[in-house]
Design a protein around this motif. Sequence first.
Motif, PDB file in Angstrom:
ATOM      1  N   ILE A 192       0.822  -1.184   0.037  1.00 60.83           N
ATOM      2  CA  ILE A 192      -0.009   0.031   0.006  1.00 60.83           C
ATOM      3  C   ILE A 192       0.639   1.301  -0.033  1.00 60.83           C
ATOM      4  CG2 ILE A 192      -1.816   1.457   1.459  1.00 60.83           C
ATOM      5  CD1 ILE A 192      -2.978  -1.164   2.331  1.00 60.83           C
ATOM      6  N   LEU A 193       0.718   2.407  -0.929  1.00 60.06           N
ATOM      7  CA  LEU A 193       1.400   3.305  -1.298  1.00 60.06           C
ATOM      8  C   LEU A 193       0.927   4.395  -0.444  1.00 60.06           C
ATOM      9  CD1 LEU A 193       2.299   3.229  -4.704  1.00 60.06           C
ATOM     10  CD2 LEU A 193       3.921   2.545  -2.769  1.00 60.06           C
ATOM     11  N   LYS A 194      -0.459   4.710  -0.419  1.00 62.68           N
ATOM     12  CA  LYS A 194      -0.954   5.694  -0.123  1.00 62.68           C
ATOM     13  C   LYS A 194      -2.494   5.649   0.311  1.00 62.68           C
ATOM     14  CE  LYS A 194      -2.010  10.915  -0.591  1.00 62.68           C
ATOM     15  NZ  LYS A 194      -1.600  11.164   0.584  1.00 62.68           N
ATOM     16  N   GLN A 195      -3.053   5.986   1.503  1.00 66.04           N
ATOM     17  CA  GLN A 195      -4.528   5.638   1.627  1.00 66.04           C
ATOM     18  C   GLN A 195      -5.245   7.181   2.371  1.00 66.04           C
ATOM     19  OE1 GLN A 195      -5.962   2.993   4.985  1.00 66.04           O
ATOM     20  NE2 GLN A 195      -6.343   1.636   3.124  1.00 66.04           N
ATOM     21  N   THR A 196      -6.276   7.279   1.871  1.00 66.30           N
ATOM     22  CA  THR A 196      -6.886   8.375   2.205  1.00 66.30           C
ATOM     23  C   THR A 196      -8.305   8.007   3.051  1.00 66.30           C
ATOM     24  OG1 THR A 196      -8.079   9.046   0.358  1.00 66.30           O
ATOM     25  CG2 THR A 196      -6.167   9.856   0.782  1.00 66.30           C
ATOM     26  N   PHE A 213     -26.014  10.656  14.462  1.00 72.52           N
ATOM     27  CA  PHE A 213     -25.039  10.955  13.137  1.00 72.52           C
ATOM     28  C   PHE A 213     -25.111  10.000  12.248  1.00 72.52           C
ATOM     29  CE2 PHE A 213     -22.105  10.683  16.721  1.00 72.52           C
ATOM     30  CZ  PHE A 213     -21.076   9.675  16.120  1.00 72.52           C
ATOM     31  N   ASN A 214     -24.964  10.262  11.020  1.00 74.68           N
ATOM     32  CA  ASN A 214     -25.097   9.366  10.072  1.00 74.68           C
ATOM     33  C   ASN A 214     -24.001   9.901   9.068  1.00 74.68           C
ATOM     34  OD1 ASN A 214     -27.234   7.161  10.515  1.00 74.68           O
ATOM     35  ND2 ASN A 214     -28.052   9.005  10.756  1.00 74.68           N
ATOM     36  N   CYS A 215     -23.227   8.856   8.277  1.00 69.59           N
ATOM     37  CA  CYS A 215     -22.204   9.348   7.391  1.00 69.59           C
ATOM     38  C   CYS A 215     -21.770   8.259   6.503  1.00 69.59           C
ATOM     39  CB  CYS A 215     -21.064  10.053   7.805  1.00 69.59           C
ATOM     40  SG  CYS A 215     -20.091   9.082   8.938  1.00 69.59           S
ATOM     41  N   ILE A 216     -20.981   8.512   5.456  1.00 68.30           N
ATOM     42  CA  ILE A 216     -20.121   7.729   4.741  1.00 68.30           C
ATOM     43  C   ILE A 216     -18.826   7.869   4.934  1.00 68.30           C
ATOM     44  CG2 ILE A 216     -19.703   6.737   2.206  1.00 68.30           C
ATOM     45  CD1 ILE A 216     -22.407   5.892   3.073  1.00 68.30           C
ATOM     46  N   VAL A 217     -17.876   6.701   5.187  1.00 66.90           N
ATOM     47  CA  VAL A 217     -16.686   6.806   5.187  1.00 66.90           C
ATOM     48  C   VAL A 217     -16.277   6.228   4.034  1.00 66.90           C
ATOM     49  CG1 VAL A 217     -14.558   6.089   6.720  1.00 66.90           C
ATOM     50  CG2 VAL A 217     -16.714   6.711   7.669  1.00 66.90           C
ATOM     51  N   GLU A 218     -15.396   7.234   3.266  1.00 65.69           N
ATOM     52  CA  GLU A 218     -14.852   6.872   2.144  1.00 65.69           C
ATOM     53  C   GLU A 218     -13.356   6.627   2.337  1.00 65.69           C
ATOM     54  OE1 GLU A 218     -15.849   8.283  -2.311  1.00 65.69           O
ATOM     55  OE2 GLU A 218     -14.122   9.282  -1.592  1.00 65.69           O
ATOM     56  N   VAL A 219     -13.067   5.296   1.896  1.00 67.78           N
ATOM     57  CA  VAL A 219     -11.580   4.745   1.955  1.00 67.78           C
ATOM     58  C   VAL A 219     -11.012   4.623   0.624  1.00 67.78           C
ATOM     59  CG1 VAL A 219      -9.809   3.248   2.924  1.00 67.78           C
ATOM     60  CG2 VAL A 219     -11.957   3.650   4.021  1.00 67.78           C
ATOM     61  N   SER A 220      -9.934   5.437   0.212  1.00 61.79           N
ATOM     62  CA  SER A 220      -9.237   5.175  -1.223  1.00 61.79           C
ATOM     63  C   SER A 220      -7.903   4.855  -0.936  1.00 61.79           C
ATOM     64  CB  SER A 220      -9.414   6.547  -1.880  1.00 61.79           C
ATOM     65  OG  SER A 220     -10.639   6.906  -2.025  1.00 61.79           O
ATOM     66  N   THR A 221      -7.481   3.706  -1.925  1.00 54.65           N
ATOM     67  CA  THR A 221      -6.023   3.140  -1.436  1.00 54.65           C
ATOM     68  C   THR A 221      -5.368   2.995  -2.711  1.00 54.65           C
ATOM     69  OG1 THR A 221      -7.109   1.782   0.217  1.00 54.65           O
ATOM     70  CG2 THR A 221      -4.862   0.909  -0.545  1.00 54.65           C
ATOM     71  N   PRO A 264      -7.596   7.829  11.092  1.00 61.97           N
ATOM     72  CA  PRO A 264      -7.176   6.405  10.676  1.00 61.97           C
ATOM     73  C   PRO A 264      -6.097   6.070  11.938  1.00 61.97           C
ATOM     74  CG  PRO A 264      -6.742   8.064   9.012  1.00 61.97           C
ATOM     75  CD  PRO A 264      -7.140   8.877  10.190  1.00 61.97           C
ATOM     76  N   THR A 265      -6.112   4.855  12.437  1.00 61.66           N
ATOM     77  CA  THR A 265      -5.406   4.246  13.271  1.00 61.66           C
ATOM     78  C   THR A 265      -4.508   3.078  12.858  1.00 61.66           C
ATOM     79  OG1 THR A 265      -7.283   2.954  14.412  1.00 61.66           O
ATOM     80  CG2 THR A 265      -6.632   5.165  15.400  1.00 61.66           C
ATOM     81  N   TYR A 266      -4.883   2.298  12.079  1.00 60.96           N
ATOM     82  CA  TYR A 266      -4.244   1.069  11.738  1.00 60.96           C
ATOM     83  C   TYR A 266      -4.923   0.764  10.405  1.00 60.96           C
ATOM     84  CZ  TYR A 266      -2.503  -3.628  12.075  1.00 60.96           C
ATOM     85  OH  TYR A 266      -1.541  -4.816  11.977  1.00 60.96           O
ATOM     86  N   THR A 267      -3.752   0.316   9.436  1.00 62.00           N
ATOM     87  CA  THR A 267      -4.215  -0.341   8.063  1.00 62.00           C
ATOM     88  C   THR A 267      -3.289  -1.733   7.967  1.00 62.00           C
ATOM     89  OG1 THR A 267      -4.783   1.411   7.141  1.00 62.00           O
ATOM     90  CG2 THR A 267      -4.133  -0.159   5.744  1.00 62.00           C
ATOM     91  N   GLU A 268      -3.904  -2.804   7.441  1.00 66.26           N
ATOM     92  CA  GLU A 268      -2.973  -3.943   7.203  1.00 66.26           C
ATOM     93  C   GLU A 268      -3.475  -4.821   6.123  1.00 66.26           C
ATOM     94  OE1 GLU A 268      -2.852  -7.257  10.376  1.00 66.26           O
ATOM     95  OE2 GLU A 268      -5.148  -6.928  10.750  1.00 66.26           O
ATOM     96  N   ILE A 349      -7.929   8.335 -11.330  1.00 68.27           N
ATOM     97  CA  ILE A 349      -8.006   9.331 -10.336  1.00 68.27           C
ATOM     98  C   ILE A 349      -7.764   8.600  -8.739  1.00 68.27           C
ATOM     99  CG2 ILE A 349      -9.228  11.248  -9.220  1.00 68.27           C
ATOM    100  CD1 ILE A 349     -10.164  12.090 -11.918  1.00 68.27           C
ATOM    101  N   PHE A 350      -6.944   9.279  -8.010  1.00 70.18           N
ATOM    102  CA  PHE A 350      -6.949   8.464  -6.662  1.00 70.18           C
ATOM    103  C   PHE A 350      -7.822   9.202  -5.430  1.00 70.18           C
ATOM    104  CE2 PHE A 350      -4.636   8.852  -2.559  1.00 70.18           C
ATOM    105  CZ  PHE A 350      -4.697   7.914  -2.065  1.00 70.18           C
ATOM    106  N   ASP A 351      -7.522  10.769  -5.673  1.00 70.95           N
ATOM    107  CA  ASP A 351      -8.077  11.348  -4.695  1.00 70.95           C
ATOM    108  C   ASP A 351      -8.155  12.953  -5.342  1.00 70.95           C
ATOM    109  OD1 ASP A 351      -9.035  12.141  -2.241  1.00 70.95           O
ATOM    110  OD2 ASP A 351      -7.104  13.017  -1.583  1.00 70.95           O
ATOM    111  N   ALA A 352      -9.330  13.482  -4.772  1.00 69.75           N
ATOM    112  CA  ALA A 352      -9.637  15.260  -5.081  1.00 69.75           C
ATOM    113  C   ALA A 352      -9.593  15.627  -3.469  1.00 69.75           C
ATOM    114  CB  ALA A 352     -10.651  15.152  -5.775  1.00 69.75           C
ATOM    115  N   GLU A 353      -8.763  16.723  -3.243  1.00 77.84           N
ATOM    116  CA  GLU A 353      -8.817  17.619  -2.191  1.00 77.84           C
ATOM    117  C   GLU A 353      -9.238  18.950  -2.434  1.00 77.84           C
ATOM    118  OE1 GLU A 353      -5.567  16.299   0.857  1.00 77.84           O
ATOM    119  OE2 GLU A 353      -4.723  15.681  -0.977  1.00 77.84           O
ATOM    120  N   MET A 354      -9.934  19.503  -1.349  1.00 79.50           N
ATOM    121  CA  MET A 354     -10.181  21.004  -1.764  1.00 79.50           C
ATOM    122  C   MET A 354     -10.241  21.833  -0.258  1.00 79.50           C
ATOM    123  SD  MET A 354     -13.177  20.370  -4.655  1.00 79.50           S
ATOM    124  CE  MET A 354     -13.291  22.076  -5.194  1.00 79.50           C
TER     125      MET A 354
END
Length: 523
Positions: A192-196, A213-221, A264-268, A349-354
Motif C-alpha cells: 500500500i503506497l497511500k491511503q485516504t 449522526f450518519n455518514c459515509i466513510v470513503e476509503v481510497s487506497t 485513521p489508526t491502523y491498516t494491514e 484518479i486516486f483522490d481530490a482534495e479541496m
Amino acid sequence: MSVDLIKKWINVTKSTQGASSQIVKEKDIIVPDGKADVQKILLLDGKIRMDQIDVQANKLMYKGQIDVLILYVPEGANNSVVKINGSIMLEDFMIVEGLEPNDRVNFNYDIENIHYTILNERKINIKAIIALDADVTSTKEVYMIEDVKTEEIVQKKTEEIDIITMMPYKEEKKPLKEELTIPQNKPIIGEILKQTMKIKEEQIKRTDEEIIFNCIVEVSTMYKSAEDENNLEVVSYKIPFSGNIELIRDDNEAYISCNLEVIPTYTEIKPDYDGEDRIIGIECFVNAKYATYNNELSEVVDDIYCPGKKVTISGDNESYQNIVFKDTVDFPKKVNLNAEGLSPENNKIFDAEMVAKVEDKILNGNIMTVEGFVEIKVTYISEDGANKIGVLEDAVPFEIELSTTVNKGDYTNKIEVLVKDINVVNFSKDNITLDYNLEFDINIYDKKELKIIDDIILEDMTKEELSEYPSIIVYTVKSGENLWEIAKRFNTTVDDISEVNEFEKDAKLKGGEKVIIIKKTKF
C-alpha cells in the motif's frame, strides 16, 4: 438602611477573538537502508497530528508531529515506485494577546505548503509552512440582581435579558473496523503506497435525548501489484456509519454544532480464503466534536426607588458579547478542470482534495457577503513509467451572499468555510469535473452591557427634601417617558398615578399627554 440583594450568577461571553500565525518546519529525511537511491520524487504529502495543546496566559503551547510520505522512482531502469515515511516534530507555542488559561480555544492548523529539495540520492530536505489559527472565547461569571429584600416597600423596575452562552467543546470517538476485499479483476496487493479516509454525506439529527449522526466513510487506497511492481492500482470503498451521543437537551438550549472527522489508526494487508493478499483491514475512529449554546432568559432588577426615602445605588456596567445569529448554510458547486494530457484510458484518479480560504467578509444590513477561493489538488496514477503518479492543482474563486436576521448595528462575526462531499462526476480526455458543497458556518455577535448592582442603601428624607415635591401637579408627558420614570421623578408610585388617572399599570403614554400627580402625605 441596607437592602439584601438576591443574586443570580451566570456566565457571559466577554469577547471572541481570532489569532493567526505561520511557522516553518524542516528536516532532512534519510533514505532507509535497503531502499533504492532517489532519482525523481513523484509525490510528497504531509499530515499534522497534534497530541497536546496547553492554554496559558498570552500563550498557546502545542506538541505533535508532521507525518511525511514520499513516493519516488529510483535510479536505473526500474520504474517501480518506492515509499518512505518520516516525521517532523512539532513542539512550539503561539502568542495570543489577552489569552487566559480558562479561555475556550478552538485550535486549527493546516499545512499551507510543503516542498522538498533532493540533497543527494540518499537525503531529502523537507520544508513545511504551517498556518495556525486560534478562535478564542473569553467567558466571565457575573451576577445579576433577581430580587431585593427590605422592610420598606420599594418600587422595582425589572428587565428581561436574554444571554446565549456557548458551552465548552466536547469530543466523542466511535470506533470503526472493517475488512475491504479487492475485486478479482484487480491485481493482488503488493504494497500500500497511500491511503485516504474521508467523511461524506454527513447528517446530524438532534433529539431530546441524544445527537444522532450518519455518514459515509470513503476509503481510497493506492497500491502496487504483487505480480508486477510497476503496476499501480486504485480502489475506493464507501462504508456506511452511524453513531449517537447521549446528551439530554437542556430546556435553555438554543443551538448545537457538531462536526465529524475520521481519524485513521491502523491498516494491514490480509489474505483471503485462497491465500491471496486481497483484503485490506482498516481501523479508525469517527470523531464527533460538538458544543451546545444555551439561551438563558432572566428577569433582573434594573432600578429601584422608595417613596419617602433617598436611595443610593452603587455598581458598574459589565460589557459582554451575545450571539444574535447562528446558522449553517450549504451551497452545491461544480467546477471543470483543464486536465490537458490526461484521459481515463491512461490515468486513474486516486483522490481530490479541496480547501476553502476566506479573503473578505462584509455585513451590509442583513446580508453577509463572503469572498474567497478554493484550492484544488487532484492526485492520479498514470501508465507513464517514470511519471506513474501526478498531481493537478488549481484554484477557483467564490463569492456568496448569505441572508441573516440582524439589522444595522455594530456587530462582530466569525465565518468558517468548509469543503465537503467532493466527488469526481466526470473524467474525459483533458477534462475533470468535480461536484462539492461549500458549507458556511456563520456566527454574529452583538455588543451589550449588564448593569451590575453592588449595593443599595435607603435613607430617610428630611422634611425640607419632602417639601420640595409639589402637592399636586398636572404633568405633561415627554416623548418616550413611561409611568415608572414619572413615578420615580415625583417620589410616588405607578399604582397611585394609575389610580388617580384611571390608567392601566402597563399603559403606554404619549408625548404631550396630561397626567395628574398627587403628593403622598405619609410614607
